[in-house]
Design an enzyme around this catalytic site. Structure first.
Site, PDB file in Angstrom:
ATOM      1  N   CYS A   1     -10.029  27.236  76.219  1.00 50.53           N
ATOM      2  CA  CYS A   1      -8.589  27.051  75.998  1.00 50.53           C
ATOM      3  C   CYS A   1      -8.042  28.299  75.310  1.00 50.53           C
ATOM      4  O   CYS A   1      -8.487  28.647  74.202  1.00 50.53           O
ATOM      5  CB  CYS A   1      -8.293  25.809  75.151  1.00 50.53           C
TER       6      CYS A   1
ATOM      7  N   CYS B   1      -6.533  27.591  71.821  1.00 52.99           N
ATOM      8  CA  CYS B   1      -7.581  27.318  70.832  1.00 52.99           C
ATOM      9  C   CYS B   1      -8.253  28.630  70.416  1.00 52.99           C
ATOM     10  O   CYS B   1      -8.551  28.829  69.231  1.00 52.99           O
ATOM     11  CB  CYS B   1      -8.609  26.335  71.390  1.00 52.99           C
TER      12      CYS B   1
ATOM     13  N   ASN C   1       7.025  22.742  78.721  1.00 51.09           N
ATOM     14  CA  ASN C   1       6.650  22.635  80.124  1.00 51.09           C
ATOM     15  C   ASN C   1       5.461  21.690  80.212  1.00 51.09           C
ATOM     16  O   ASN C   1       4.499  21.826  79.445  1.00 51.09           O
ATOM     17  CB  ASN C   1       6.267  23.999  80.685  1.00 51.09           C
TER      18      ASN C   1
ATOM     19  N   HIS D   1       2.437  22.812  73.796  1.00 49.12           N
ATOM     20  CA  HIS D   1       3.159  23.806  73.003  1.00 49.12           C
ATOM     21  C   HIS D   1       4.646  23.710  73.286  1.00 49.12           C
ATOM     22  O   HIS D   1       5.067  23.249  74.345  1.00 49.12           O
ATOM     23  CB  HIS D   1       2.648  25.228  73.296  1.00 49.12           C
TER      24      HIS D   1
HETATM   25  P1  DGP Z   1       3.719  27.648  79.623  1.00 49.07           P
HETATM   26  O1  DGP Z   1       4.042  28.336  80.912  1.00 49.07           O
HETATM   27  O2  DGP Z   1       4.796  26.690  79.158  1.00 49.07           O
HETATM   28  O3  DGP Z   1       2.339  27.026  79.655  1.00 49.07           O
HETATM   29  O4  DGP Z   1       3.716  28.797  78.529  1.00 49.07           O
HETATM   30  C1  DGP Z   1       2.618  29.592  78.240  1.00 49.07           C
HETATM   31  C2  DGP Z   1       3.134  30.803  77.528  1.00 49.07           C
HETATM   32  O5  DGP Z   1       2.036  31.454  76.914  1.00 49.07           O
HETATM   33  C3  DGP Z   1       3.795  31.844  78.424  1.00 49.07           C
HETATM   34  O6  DGP Z   1       5.179  31.955  78.081  1.00 49.07           O
HETATM   35  C4  DGP Z   1       3.078  33.146  78.131  1.00 49.07           C
HETATM   36  C5  DGP Z   1       2.285  32.830  76.882  1.00 49.07           C
HETATM   37  N1  DGP Z   1       1.005  33.495  76.824  1.00 49.07           N
HETATM   38  C6  DGP Z   1       0.039  33.480  77.772  1.00 49.07           C
HETATM   39  N2  DGP Z   1      -1.032  34.177  77.350  1.00 49.07           N
HETATM   40  C7  DGP Z   1      -0.724  34.617  76.093  1.00 49.07           C
HETATM   41  C8  DGP Z   1      -1.455  35.389  75.135  1.00 49.07           C
HETATM   42  O7  DGP Z   1      -2.589  35.803  75.313  1.00 49.07           O
HETATM   43  N3  DGP Z   1      -0.799  35.654  73.965  1.00 49.07           N
HETATM   44  C9  DGP Z   1       0.471  35.214  73.713  1.00 49.07           C
HETATM   45  N4  DGP Z   1       1.013  35.553  72.535  1.00 49.07           N
HETATM   46  N5  DGP Z   1       1.163  34.473  74.584  1.00 49.07           N
HETATM   47  C10 DGP Z   1       0.567  34.186  75.767  1.00 49.07           C
END
Ligand code: DGP
Length: 114
Positions: free
Chosen positions: A5, A8, A87, A100
Site C-alpha cells: 500500500c 502505508c 474518490n 483518503h
Molecule cells: P486518488 O486518485 O483519489 O486515489 O488519489 C491519489 C492521489 O495520490 C493522487 O492525487 C496522486 C497522489 N499520489 C500518488 N502517488 C503519490 C506519492 O508517491 N506521493 C504523493 N505525495 N502523492 C501521491
C-alpha cells in the site's frame, strides 16, 4: 500497515512525503500532482481500503480526518473556503486503495463538481 500500500509506505517513512499534519489517527501530506495551490491528502493511519470498507468500528477515522481538515485548512489560510473530495473505487477514480480525502483550495473553485 499493509504490504504494497503506497500510503502505508509513506506513513511508515519508506517513501518520502511533504507532511503538513500528523496526530495519533491521521497523517496528511501534499499531493504529488497538485490540482490547486493547496492540495493535501488526509489519510487515516489504519489501512481502510475505501469508503466502501467503512464500518461502525472504523468510521471514527472519518471524523478524525475531518477534525484534521479543519486544522489544516486554517493553517493553510483557507478560511475563505475549500473543497474536500473522496474518490471511491474504480468508477470513482480512486487510484490508491487506502481511504483518503483530497483537501483542495487556495484559489476560487468553480461551482461544478466535475
Ligand atoms: P486518488 O486518485 O483519489 O486515489 O488519489 C491519489 C492521489 O495520490 C493522487 O492525487 C496522486 C497522489 N499520489 C500518488 N502517488 C503519490 C506519492 O508517491 N506521493 C504523493 N505525495 N502523492 C501521491
Amino acid at each position: 500497515m499493509l504490504n504494497d500500500c503506497l500510503f502505508c509506505a509513506i506513513m511508515a517513512g519508506e517513501i518520502p512525503s511533504t507532511k503538513v499534519y500528523e496526530d495519533e489517527y491521521v497523517y496528511a501530506f501534499r499531493d504529488i500532482n497538485p490540482v490547486a495551490p493547496v492540495h493535501v491528502l488526509v489519510v487515516p493511519k489504519v489501512h481502510i481500503p475505501s469508503a466502501l470498507a467503512l464500518t461502525e468500528q472504523n468510521s471514527m477515522y472519518v471524523a478524525k480526518c475531518f477534525e484534521a481538515i479543519e486544522k489544516i485548512a486554517r493553517a493553510e489560510g483557507l478560511e475563505g473556503g475549500f473543497r474536500v473530495i473522496n474518490n471511491c473505487g474504480e468508477d470513482g477514480g480512486q487510484s490508491v486503495m487506502h481511504l483518503h480525502f483530497h483537501l483542495i483550495g487556495g484559489t476560487k473553485l468553480g461551482e461544478k463538481l466535475i
